[in-house]
Scaffold this motif. Structure first.
Motif, short mmCIF file in Angstrom:
data_model
loop_
_atom_site.label_atom_id
_atom_site.label_comp_id
_atom_site.label_asym_id
_atom_site.label_seq_id
_atom_site.Cartn_x
_atom_site.Cartn_y
_atom_site.Cartn_z
N ASP A 64 18.68 25.40 -12.72
CA ASP A 64 18.60 25.68 -14.16
C ASP A 64 18.46 24.41 -14.99
O ASP A 64 19.00 24.31 -16.09
N TRP A 65 17.72 23.44 -14.46
CA TRP A 65 17.61 22.16 -15.16
C TRP A 65 16.98 22.30 -16.55
O TRP A 65 17.31 21.54 -17.46
N LYS A 66 16.09 23.26 -16.73
CA LYS A 66 15.48 23.43 -18.06
C LYS A 66 16.54 23.85 -19.08
O LYS A 66 16.61 23.30 -20.19
N GLU A 67 17.38 24.81 -18.69
CA GLU A 67 18.44 25.27 -19.59
C GLU A 67 19.45 24.17 -19.88
O GLU A 67 20.07 24.15 -20.95
N LYS A 68 19.62 23.26 -18.93
CA LYS A 68 20.59 22.17 -19.11
C LYS A 68 20.00 20.96 -19.82
O LYS A 68 20.66 19.94 -19.95
N GLY A 69 18.76 21.08 -20.25
CA GLY A 69 18.17 20.03 -21.09
C GLY A 69 17.63 18.83 -20.36
O GLY A 69 17.57 17.74 -20.95
#
Length: 545
Positions: A64-69
């Protein structure tokens, strides 16, 4: 201080190992003390890369790297590949003529320094101990020769070798297992390779120097996601390499030149080759009217599969660029380096869970590594670099097109390149001199103004961290035979031949200019220069690089 696992080097690979260890410990409901030591003043300070990255390893590590910025904001939208024929001409290659590994579908243009800083935040959130500004200066060995940790460098030692008022002794950091992810040509990695004969029977590692600048450009010229690669002019003869130019966010482009350190002409200066490259119309059209805002350089381990050492030894691992896991066919190594470190983390955790008290050689890693996509990827690209060195840009490129696009990297032969880079130099008298034009201050610049943009800081009153085994050799041997090539292969003006008080030539080391690229440690023809860690926090401080 004692830990379960110690990681030397806070780059993408080291932080990936730390994150994976803590993930596994949390899943198992166990306590695990993990420490990362980093010689830079902060996480990311010494990180320099192009960079276009393949996110496959990051997808595995933090789905979930996108959600974590995560700062992967610019997907690649277009690939352009050029062959430059002269200082004014060049041909754009059609997509079908480009080796498949060089296509960038699904990849991202990033500041690898910023990605590393973000990985550091993820590691800290998992309660990894991170110590920036602490270089690992020596290795601790046990009674059986196993690695037990490292000793960090003393702080506050004067140039005379004596403690100053600010003296602070180094710390012993001990661990059950130590992972060495120092980056290319790590000075402890060199020692480990020699002590445990990890590269025995392998081709010698091969290197390139990568020189990079960050530019603010005219917004009307900015094309986020455009990736431009190329080879040819200004490099010629047996000098291999290529350039890159990436359109990132905020009207910025990243531009650079990679020069293989297997070149033979001691008159060649990679820095000056890069400066004149920027005047070629293919690059000039992007840069003209812009402003250079940052500069840096570092060595690249590009030998690939044929040069990969054994990565395990009693008490630890040598991983990522320290071992040379870059895929030169893709011009990428972040994803393969991260994967090697993640597999090492999994191997260590499994051993500790089984009651291992440390100090063993964890041979289970090898099977994990050989079963991985990273190993398969490197094996398929094993011929890429040797083909370019043996056959040159055109014929080598043709071979690589056939190998990669037709055989999928499985052509039934393996090329080897067994001449070490430092042994490739010819005497200066046998090579043509190169007349480099003076920089214009608009597209091309000098070394000292470039080093200023690298934000290099070293405490002046400290021992020189570029050690000469024989201090007389540069003037006695290298100057008459090679016109002392350190004056030119160093991209930061560290080495000069100046006139001494007696009128005789003297070898001068301006160590405070050093950007920690390690080129001198690699290319010196006599292997007389050894790079060691300076005082903690010293070196470049790369913003957004």
């Amino acid at each position: 201080m004692e830990f379960d696992v110690l990681i030397v080097g806070g780059g993408p690979a080291g932080l990936s190992a730390a994150i994976r260890l803590k993930q596994l410990a949390n899943e198992a409901g166990q306590e695990l003390e993990v420490c990362v030591v980093e010689k830079g003043s902060e996480i990311g300070a010494h990180i320099l890369s192009g960079a276009v990255i393949d996110p496959c390893a990051l997808n595995e590590l933090i789905p979930d790297w996108k959600e974590k910025g995560a700062p992967l904001h610019t997907p690649v939208t277009e690939d352009q590949v050029y062959l430059l024929r002269s200082e004014t001409s060049g041909v754009k290659l059609p997509g079908f003529a480009v080796p498949k590994p060089m296509h960038n579908d699904g990849n991202y243009i990033v500041s690898l320094g910023n990605v590393t800083r973000w990985l550091g935040e993820q590691a800290e959130a998992l309660e990894v101990n991170i110590f920036p500004g602490f270089p690992a200066s020596s290795i601790i060995y046990g009674e059986q020769g196993e690695v037990q940790g490292v000793i960090t460098g003393d702080m506050g030692i004067g140039a005379d070798g004596q403690p100053k008022d600010s003296f602070e002794p180094g710390m012993e950091l001990r661990a059950k297992y130590t992972l060495f992810t120092e980056g290319v040509r790590g000075h402890l990695g060199k020692q480990l390779l020699a002590k445990f004969k990890l590269d025995e029977g392998k081709d010698p590692q091969h290197y390139a120097i990568g020189i990079k600048e960050l530019w603010d450009i005219d917004p009307s010229k900015h094309k986020p996601g455009l990736v431009v690669h190329g080879s040819g002019w200004p490099l010629s003869g047996d000098t291999a390499g290529g350039f890159f130019l990436y359109h990132d966010t905020n009207n910025q482009v990243e531009v650079g030149l990679i020069v293989d350190l297997s070149y033979s002409n001691p008159h060649l200066s990679p820095f000056d080759e890069f400066q004149r490259l920027k005047h070629h119309p293919v690059l000039k059209q992007h840069l003209e009217g812009g402003k250079r805002v940052s500069y840096g350089a570092r060595a690249i381990a590009k030998g690939g599969f044929n040069c990969l050492p054994k990565m395990t030894f009693p008490g630890g691992f040598i991983l990522s660029c320290n071992a040379g896991t870059l895929n030169f066919a893709k011009i990428k190594g972040v994803h393969t380096g991260m994967k090697s470190a993640m597999l090492a983390a999994e191997t260590v955790f499994e051993a500790l869970q089984a009651g291992d008290e440390g100090g063993q050689e964890l041979t289970a890693f090898q099977q994990k590594w050989e079963s991985s996509w990273a190993y398969d990827e490197l094996k398929r690209s094993r011929n890429f670099g040797p083909a370019m060195h043996k056959f040159g840009t055109f014929l080598g490129g043709t071979f690589n097109f056939i190998d990669q696009n037709i055989f999928g990297g499985k052509i039934p032969l393996t090329l080897h390149d067994t001449l070490p880079d430092h042994a490739a130099l010819k005497p200066a008298s046998e090579c043509p001199k190169i007349d480099y034009p003076k920089p214009d201050g608009k597209l091309s610049f000098d070394k000292l103004s470039s080093v200023f943009l690298a934000n290099v800081v070293h405490e002046e009153d400290q021992p020189v961290h570029l050690r000469l085994t024989d201090p007389d050799l540069p003037i006695r041997d290298n100057l008459p035979k090679y016109d002392e090539p350190a004056q030119r292969y160093c991209p930061a003006g560290v080495y000069e031949v100046v006139e001494g008080a007696d009128g005789a030539p003297r070898f001068q080391i301006n160590f405070s200019n050093c950007v920690h690229c390690k080129t001198c440690d690699i290319k010196d023809p006599a292997q007389n220069i050894t790079w060691v860690t300076p005082e903690g926090g010293g070196g470049p401080n790369y913003p957004n690089m």
